[in-house]
Write a protein that holds these residues in place. Sequence first.
Motif, PDB file in Angstrom:
ATOM      1  N   PHE A 198       0.833  -1.201   0.000  1.00 12.70           N
ATOM      2  CA  PHE A 198       0.000   0.000   0.000  1.00 12.70           C
ATOM      3  C   PHE A 198       0.873   1.259   0.000  1.00 12.70           C
ATOM      4  CE2 PHE A 198      -2.222   3.378   2.370  1.00 12.70           C
ATOM      5  CZ  PHE A 198      -3.274   3.598   1.489  1.00 12.70           C
ATOM      6  N   ARG A 199       1.919   1.226   0.815  1.00 13.82           N
ATOM      7  CA  ARG A 199       2.728   2.441   0.965  1.00 13.82           C
ATOM      8  C   ARG A 199       3.446   2.814  -0.327  1.00 13.82           C
ATOM      9  NH1 ARG A 199       5.020   2.223   7.013  1.00 13.82           N
ATOM     10  NH2 ARG A 199       6.738   1.196   5.959  1.00 13.82           N
ATOM     11  N   ARG A 200       3.770   1.769  -1.137  1.00  8.00           N
ATOM     12  CA  ARG A 200       4.418   2.048  -2.429  1.00  8.00           C
ATOM     13  C   ARG A 200       3.518   2.869  -3.342  1.00  8.00           C
ATOM     14  NH1 ARG A 200       6.659  -3.195  -2.472  1.00  8.00           N
ATOM     15  NH2 ARG A 200       5.019  -3.997  -3.800  1.00  8.00           N
ATOM     16  N   LEU A 201       2.200   2.785  -3.131  1.00  3.94           N
ATOM     17  CA  LEU A 201       1.270   3.501  -4.007  1.00  3.94           C
ATOM     18  C   LEU A 201       1.270   5.001  -3.742  1.00  3.94           C
ATOM     19  CD1 LEU A 201      -1.789   1.079  -3.849  1.00  3.94           C
ATOM     20  CD2 LEU A 201      -0.055   1.234  -5.646  1.00  3.94           C
ATOM     21  N   GLY A 202       1.744   5.398  -2.544  1.00  6.45           N
ATOM     22  CA  GLY A 202       1.792   6.825  -2.225  1.00  6.45           C
ATOM     23  C   GLY A 202       0.434   7.445  -1.950  1.00  6.45           C
ATOM     24  N   ILE A 203      -0.592   6.611  -1.705  1.00  9.42           N
ATOM     25  CA  ILE A 203      -1.938   7.121  -1.403  1.00  9.42           C
ATOM     26  C   ILE A 203      -2.021   7.416   0.098  1.00  9.42           C
ATOM     27  CG2 ILE A 203      -4.407   6.518  -1.358  1.00  9.42           C
ATOM     28  CD1 ILE A 203      -3.803   4.607  -3.703  1.00  9.42           C
ATOM     29  N   PRO A 204      -2.541   8.594   0.488  1.00  8.76           N
ATOM     30  CA  PRO A 204      -2.635   8.870   1.933  1.00  8.76           C
ATOM     31  C   PRO A 204      -3.570   7.881   2.618  1.00  8.76           C
ATOM     32  CG  PRO A 204      -3.430  10.747   0.615  1.00  8.76           C
ATOM     33  CD  PRO A 204      -3.080   9.668  -0.336  1.00  8.76           C
ATOM     34  N   PRO A 205      -3.196   7.353   3.796  1.00 10.58           N
ATOM     35  CA  PRO A 205      -4.044   6.378   4.488  1.00 10.58           C
ATOM     36  C   PRO A 205      -5.369   6.998   4.947  1.00 10.58           C
ATOM     37  CG  PRO A 205      -2.104   6.921   5.800  1.00 10.58           C
ATOM     38  CD  PRO A 205      -1.946   7.624   4.508  1.00 10.58           C
ATOM     39  N   VAL A 206      -6.403   6.169   5.017  1.00 11.59           N
ATOM     40  CA  VAL A 206      -7.714   6.618   5.507  1.00 11.59           C
ATOM     41  C   VAL A 206      -7.655   6.704   7.029  1.00 11.59           C
ATOM     42  CG1 VAL A 206     -10.119   5.886   5.812  1.00 11.59           C
ATOM     43  CG2 VAL A 206      -8.982   5.582   3.598  1.00 11.59           C
ATOM     44  N   ARG A 207      -8.148   7.833   7.595  1.00 11.73           N
ATOM     45  CA  ARG A 207      -8.180   7.944   9.051  1.00 11.73           C
ATOM     46  C   ARG A 207      -9.571   7.504   9.513  1.00 11.73           C
ATOM     47  NH1 ARG A 207      -8.204  11.176  13.436  1.00 11.73           N
ATOM     48  NH2 ARG A 207      -9.602  12.697  12.496  1.00 11.73           N
ATOM     49  N   VAL A 208      -9.608   6.430  10.320  1.00 13.79           N
ATOM     50  CA  VAL A 208     -10.900   5.889  10.738  1.00 13.79           C
ATOM     51  C   VAL A 208     -11.516   6.777  11.821  1.00 13.79           C
ATOM     52  CG1 VAL A 208     -12.105   3.891  11.699  1.00 13.79           C
ATOM     53  CG2 VAL A 208     -10.087   3.570  10.254  1.00 13.79           C
ATOM     54  N   THR A 209     -12.778   7.160  11.611  1.00 15.07           N
ATOM     55  CA  THR A 209     -13.489   7.950  12.631  1.00 15.07           C
ATOM     56  C   THR A 209     -14.675   7.146  13.144  1.00 15.07           C
ATOM     57  OG1 THR A 209     -14.912   8.939  10.955  1.00 15.07           O
ATOM     58  CG2 THR A 209     -12.891  10.125  11.515  1.00 15.07           C
ATOM     59  N   LYS A 210     -15.233   7.603  14.264  1.00 14.02           N
ATOM     60  CA  LYS A 210     -16.374   6.904  14.874  1.00 14.02           C
ATOM     61  C   LYS A 210     -17.588   6.874  13.944  1.00 14.02           C
ATOM     62  CE  LYS A 210     -16.042   8.552  19.211  1.00 14.02           C
ATOM     63  NZ  LYS A 210     -16.464   9.156  20.466  1.00 14.02           N
ATOM     64  N   THR A 211     -17.720   7.963  13.156  1.00 16.71           N
ATOM     65  CA  THR A 211     -18.909   8.066  12.302  1.00 16.71           C
ATOM     66  C   THR A 211     -18.788   7.232  11.033  1.00 16.71           C
ATOM     67  OG1 THR A 211     -17.925  10.023  11.306  1.00 16.71           O
ATOM     68  CG2 THR A 211     -19.501  10.397  13.100  1.00 16.71           C
ATOM     69  N   MET A 212     -17.621   6.740  10.733  1.00 17.81           N
ATOM     70  CA  MET A 212     -17.444   5.935   9.519  1.00 17.81           C
ATOM     71  C   MET A 212     -18.185   4.606   9.691  1.00 17.81           C
ATOM     72  SD  MET A 212     -13.835   4.930   7.786  1.00 17.81           S
ATOM     73  CE  MET A 212     -13.344   6.604   7.400  1.00 17.81           C
ATOM     74  N   THR A 213     -19.038   4.254   8.707  1.00 18.52           N
ATOM     75  CA  THR A 213     -19.842   3.036   8.863  1.00 18.52           C
ATOM     76  C   THR A 213     -18.997   1.784   8.611  1.00 18.52           C
ATOM     77  OG1 THR A 213     -20.489   2.936   6.543  1.00 18.52           O
ATOM     78  CG2 THR A 213     -21.893   4.251   8.016  1.00 18.52           C
ATOM     79  N   ASP A 214     -19.489   0.664   9.122  1.00 20.33           N
ATOM     80  CA  ASP A 214     -18.829  -0.625   8.868  1.00 20.33           C
ATOM     81  C   ASP A 214     -18.784  -0.921   7.374  1.00 20.33           C
ATOM     82  OD1 ASP A 214     -18.644  -0.784  11.560  1.00 20.33           O
ATOM     83  OD2 ASP A 214     -19.825  -2.633  11.793  1.00 20.33           O
ATOM     84  N   GLU A 215     -19.842  -0.510   6.657  1.00 17.15           N
ATOM     85  CA  GLU A 215     -19.905  -0.778   5.211  1.00 17.15           C
ATOM     86  C   GLU A 215     -18.759  -0.062   4.482  1.00 17.15           C
ATOM     87  OE1 GLU A 215     -22.642   0.004   7.052  1.00 17.15           O
ATOM     88  OE2 GLU A 215     -23.289  -2.105   7.002  1.00 17.15           O
ATOM     89  N   THR A 216     -18.488   1.187   4.881  1.00 14.92           N
ATOM     90  CA  THR A 216     -17.386   1.929   4.262  1.00 14.92           C
ATOM     91  C   THR A 216     -16.060   1.218   4.539  1.00 14.92           C
ATOM     92  OG1 THR A 216     -18.615   3.951   4.689  1.00 14.92           O
ATOM     93  CG2 THR A 216     -16.291   4.203   4.106  1.00 14.92           C
ATOM     94  N   LEU A 217     -15.882   0.829   5.799  1.00 15.58           N
ATOM     95  CA  LEU A 217     -14.659   0.110   6.174  1.00 15.58           C
ATOM     96  C   LEU A 217     -14.522  -1.170   5.356  1.00 15.58           C
ATOM     97  CD1 LEU A 217     -14.348   0.295  10.067  1.00 15.58           C
ATOM     98  CD2 LEU A 217     -12.694   1.069   8.363  1.00 15.58           C
TER      99      LEU A 217
END
Length: 481
Positions: free
Chosen positions: A94-113
Amino acid sequence: MSPTGLELSTLGHRIRHHRVAHGFTLDELGAIVGVAGSQLSLIENGKREPKLSLLQAIATATGTDVTDLLSPEPPNRRAALELELERAQLSPVFRRLGIPPVRVTKTMTDETLEAVLGLHRELQRRERQAIATPEEARRANTELRLRMRSHGNYLGDIEKLAEKQLKQAGHTSGALTHRTVNIMAAQLGFELIYVNDLPHSARSVTDLENGRIYLPPASIPGGHGLRSMALQAMAHRLLGHTPPTDYADFLQQRLEINYYAACCLMPETASVAFLTQAKKDRNLAVEDFRDAFGVTHEAAGMRMTNLLTEHFDMRLHFLRVDGTGAISRVYENDELPLPMDVTGAVEGQMVCRRFLARAAFEEQNRTTEHYQYTDTPAGTFWCSTQTGTTAAGEFSITVGVPFDDARWFRGRETTKRATSTCPDPDCCRRPDADLTARWQGRSWPSARVHMQMFSPLPAGAFPGVDDREVYDFLERHADVG
Ligand SMILES: [Zn+2]
């Protein structure tokens, strides 16, 4: 040992799980265990490592115990998803792709995860698929070697085919000339053309439409390489090869064309006659066989493995070892103990330092064969080794037999003797105790990355580095420096 970020995250999730299950807010639990809610929040987020006394207080307050809090299992499904995402975002793929990591928040749904994780899982699956290829290559290579071993490394049909083609081209004895190779090609309807611009990935290209075989120009005039390459190109045609369907098929075809070329350069009838006489004279030698047919030492040694078992019921081994001690080409049916990885692959493994295949690099006189008897856990073996150098570095070619068959070979009277107890690490892998005491923890070698496909990482104090070599080196230079 300090815990990793992931271990702290898991611990944090478990603490949060027990706090929420008991209906405590951060501040409420903080008040009970004697820290600020903000401190507890940092701990739950894996940003702080709690002291053991604090862990004990939290366990008591939430009706659990420390062992449970320290369990590596995520406490619930949501925590499992968050931890898996954290792990995936830390992965090099993943890190080789250079994409910023997703920051998990309380409001983020299980479906999104789940959706983001689905993409990560697919990314990792594709990465694994891509790196499964060398593994597949090793297995296919090992299977082919074992199959050939069960046939005494002999392919009768190809032997007969080569003799027939040679006869048609008027070849009777001695070394195979370029002219005869040209005639053999012509009889198949091909012209041999030497060009300077072959694709880098091809050894030869055959134009089936116009009846031409394109080959590289001779780098060493008179060398046997060109004849061999031309014969290999013809062999694809003669053996009715179709495009290989997988790696095993590719290896099988490559073995067959090499075999055909060897049969043409050292035909069975003439070779067996030569070897029969040499054996009768108790004067078998790879170098004589090589010179009689005008081929390389390697080709002559390998050819002996095709013929000695089939015609003389003799078991033997062949090794090509590079200057680092790694085996690059191997055949044995005499039970010589060889290093092997978990897949059964021998190529790329380090041969015992006591074997002449490796010890011969230390010899001053490199122009002739060297001989040695080697005692191993599987009995005593005799061998002859010739070293050489190419642009890619040093190499050695070894042909050897069990003790009883040494009597047929030149060099049997050698007094050179060695003992190998490999794979016992005390044989030649473990550094001397006094050198270990002196240098362990006081040196830092950096591993060289092997470019060879089958190369292993020798296991020692440093991954990829032979610590015995490093300590010996340090010792040699310690006084000089
Ligand atoms: Zn050894």
